[in-house]
Write an enzyme that holds these catalytic residues in place. Structure first.
Site, mmCIF file in Angstrom:
data_model
loop_
_atom_site.group_PDB
_atom_site.id
_atom_site.type_symbol
_atom_site.label_atom_id
_atom_site.label_comp_id
_atom_site.label_asym_id
_atom_site.label_seq_id
_atom_site.Cartn_x
_atom_site.Cartn_y
_atom_site.Cartn_z
ATOM 1 C CE LYS A 23 -21.602 43.875 -63.400
ATOM 2 N NZ LYS A 23 -22.910 43.690 -62.366
ATOM 3 C CB SER A 24 -26.111 38.812 -66.619
ATOM 4 O OG SER A 24 -26.518 40.430 -66.344
ATOM 5 N NE ARG A 124 -28.467 48.308 -56.064
ATOM 6 C CZ ARG A 124 -28.204 47.352 -57.051
ATOM 7 N NH1 ARG A 124 -26.852 46.873 -57.282
ATOM 8 N NH2 ARG A 124 -28.919 47.040 -58.407
ATOM 9 C CG ASP A 317 -27.243 47.000 -66.360
ATOM 10 O OD1 ASP A 317 -27.810 47.586 -65.334
ATOM 11 O OD2 ASP A 317 -26.960 45.956 -66.006
ATOM 12 C CE LYS A 344 -30.889 48.989 -62.676
ATOM 13 N NZ LYS A 344 -31.014 47.561 -62.454
ATOM 14 N NE ARG A 348 -25.248 52.733 -62.649
ATOM 15 C CZ ARG A 348 -25.286 51.486 -62.906
ATOM 16 N NH1 ARG A 348 -26.063 50.683 -63.769
ATOM 17 N NH2 ARG A 348 -24.288 50.697 -62.341
HETATM 18 C C1 S3P Z 1 -29.424 41.845 -64.027
HETATM 19 C C2 S3P Z 1 -30.457 42.484 -64.132
HETATM 20 C C3 S3P Z 1 -30.655 43.921 -64.012
HETATM 21 C C4 S3P Z 1 -29.231 44.900 -64.370
HETATM 22 C C5 S3P Z 1 -28.187 44.149 -63.504
HETATM 23 C C6 S3P Z 1 -27.867 42.571 -63.966
HETATM 24 C C7 S3P Z 1 -29.205 40.413 -63.912
HETATM 25 O O1 S3P Z 1 -31.132 44.494 -62.748
HETATM 26 O O2 S3P Z 1 -29.349 45.973 -64.029
HETATM 27 O O3 S3P Z 1 -27.070 44.865 -63.771
HETATM 28 O O4 S3P Z 1 -28.337 39.963 -64.023
HETATM 29 O O5 S3P Z 1 -30.202 39.695 -63.984
HETATM 30 P P1 S3P Z 1 -32.626 44.428 -62.417
HETATM 31 O O6 S3P Z 1 -33.135 43.004 -62.388
HETATM 32 O O7 S3P Z 1 -32.706 45.299 -61.172
HETATM 33 O O8 S3P Z 1 -33.223 45.416 -63.452
#
Ligand code: S3P
Length: 436
Positions: A23-24, A124, A317, A344, A348
């Protein structure tokens, strides 16, 4: 649409599967390819709602994007200054990554924009990006309490800053680096603990200079990005559910193919190994600037541990899945330093504690984590509060439960893992879905 899962107890996980794309990395592929010069071809793209939301946001700013078709996407980049003012608010859906990274990218544009999202995203915190971006010269209005929607005024020139991040957040770091591409001078971000570095790697892949020294990463404004092929590996965060499921279901033996094993994401592997899991990494290779491997998981008796704090941001995550591993282990597991879990897609810590209580497991939530005494649990009915990862974690818990587990409000599994129930069934998970 309402989606509920019913997962019958028992079963083993077997086979070789490839879970959907990271996803990222999928979000970032659309963002960087859109502001690059030339045509970028992406393979392995996550066809989940979160990444599709990002795709639609860039289409609304005039970027031609073909696909996705079986994970293939073609982005016709418009260059650093080629995005067009959108006609209306940009909807990020459930995706925090989309909203936070876009805030940085849009702060550097000559036009104004508005970012919004679903009920979960609108709860959020966004000040964590809005405040440092304001220090760079951006004008961003938030709704009450620093929440979305965000109104970004265009045409305010940005100047690079050096920013010491108070929380270990890859989203905040990435937002500032993206704004930094549009800022005068250098923008530097120092992280309190290592966080995922996909933005830095991909920026380099697109020809930008990214300097790293210790915990500080810097970019210079005025760079141009050049289109580059991107292969998105399978998401280790999605693979994690199968790692936990196969570990706790005696007799399981599953191989997860082409999983991204970037060292800023592999906290889950280290934590599971400390708990006694049998994980084997095979065919380690690099694909499109990201380390990748196949991961074989065979069941093993897990034991409770005190999770080292340094691993928390590297597995942030994966805690819903790890809490299920802990509930299935012998002895006590203690997680602390994980207060970020409260902001989140759901809180969670609370939602997992409520779910664990509902299935008869022994879990006590704390301000910044959880204490879980592992053992047998019965099953029962719980509400995952629209949180995709909590739904999938409890689906795996059924492998060890004495009675069925019913999980309500699971539609958001489609944000990160389309086809989860079907793929789960193909490996032996006794899951059925009802849709209304
Ligand atoms: C992500 C960073 C994380 C993660 C999220 C995806 C990203 O969040 O929890 O699911 O793609 O940069 P945080 O930056 O809030 O830690």
């Amino acid at each position: 649409m309402t989606v509920n899962y019913r997962v019958d107890p028992g079963g083993v996980l077997k086979g070789r599967i490839r879970v959907p794309g990271d996803k990222s990395i999928s979000h970032r592929s659309i963002m960087l390819a859109s502001i690059a010069e030339g045509v970028t071809r992406v393979t392995g793209f996550l066809e989940g709602e979160d990444a599709l939301a990002t795709m639609n946001v860039f289409r609304a700013m005039g970027v031609k994007i073909d696909g996705p078709r079986q994970g293939n996407v073609t982005v016709h980049g418009v260059g650093m200054r080629g995005l067009k003012a959108p006609a209306g608010a940009l909807d990020c859906g459930n995706a925090g990554t989309a909203m936070r990274l876009l805030t940085g990218l849009l702060a550097g544009q000559t036009f104004g924009s508005e970012l919004t999202g679903d009920d979960s995203l609108r709860r959020r915190p966004m000040k964590r990006v809005a405040d440092p971006l304001a220090r760079m010269g951006a004008r961003i209005e938030t709704a009450e309490g620093g929440r979305p929607p965000l109104k970004i005024r265009g045409g305010h020139p940005l100047t690079g800053i050096s920013y010491d991040m108070p929380v270990a957040s890859a989203q905040v770091k990435s937002a500032l680096l993206l704004a930094g591409l549009y800022a005068a001078g250098r923008t530097c971000v120092t992280e309190p603990a290592p966080t995922r570095d996909h933005t830095e790697r991909m920026l380099q892949g697109f020809g930008a200079t990214v300097e790293r020294s210790g915990a500080t990463v810097c970019v210079r404004g005025g760079a141009t990005l050049k289109a580059a092929a991107i292969d998105v590996p399978a998401d280790i965060s999605s693979a994690a559910f199968f790692m936990v499921g196969a570990s706790i279901a005696e007799g399981s033996d599953i191989t997860l193919e082409h999983v991204g094993v970037n060292p800023t994401r592999t906290g889950v592997l280290e934590i599971l190994k400390l708990m006694g899991a049998n994980l084997e990494l095979m065919n380690a290779r690099t694909s499109g600037g990201e380390p990748v491997a196949d991961i074989r998981v065979r069941s093993a008796p897990l034991r409770g541990i005190e999770v080292p704090r340094r691993l928390v941001p590297l597995a942030i995550d994966e805690f819903p899945a790890l809490f299920i591993a802990a509930a299935s282990a012998s002895g006590e597991t203690v997680v602390s330093g994980a207060e970020e879990l409260r902001v989140k897609e759901s809180d969670r810590i609370q939602v997992m504690a409520d779910g664990l209580a509902a299935v008869g497991a022994d879990a006590v939530p704390t301000a910044d984590g959880m204490r879980i005494r592992g053992g047998a649990y019965r099953g029962g009915r719980l509400d995952c509060r629209g949180d995709h990862r909590i739904a999938m974690a409890f689906a795996m818990a059924a492998l060890r439960a004495a009675a069925p587990i019913t999980i309500t409000d699971c539609a958001n599994v489609a944000t990160s893992f389309p086809g989860f129930a079907e793929l789960g069934r193909s490996t032996g998970l006794r899951i059925s879905e009802t849709t209304r």
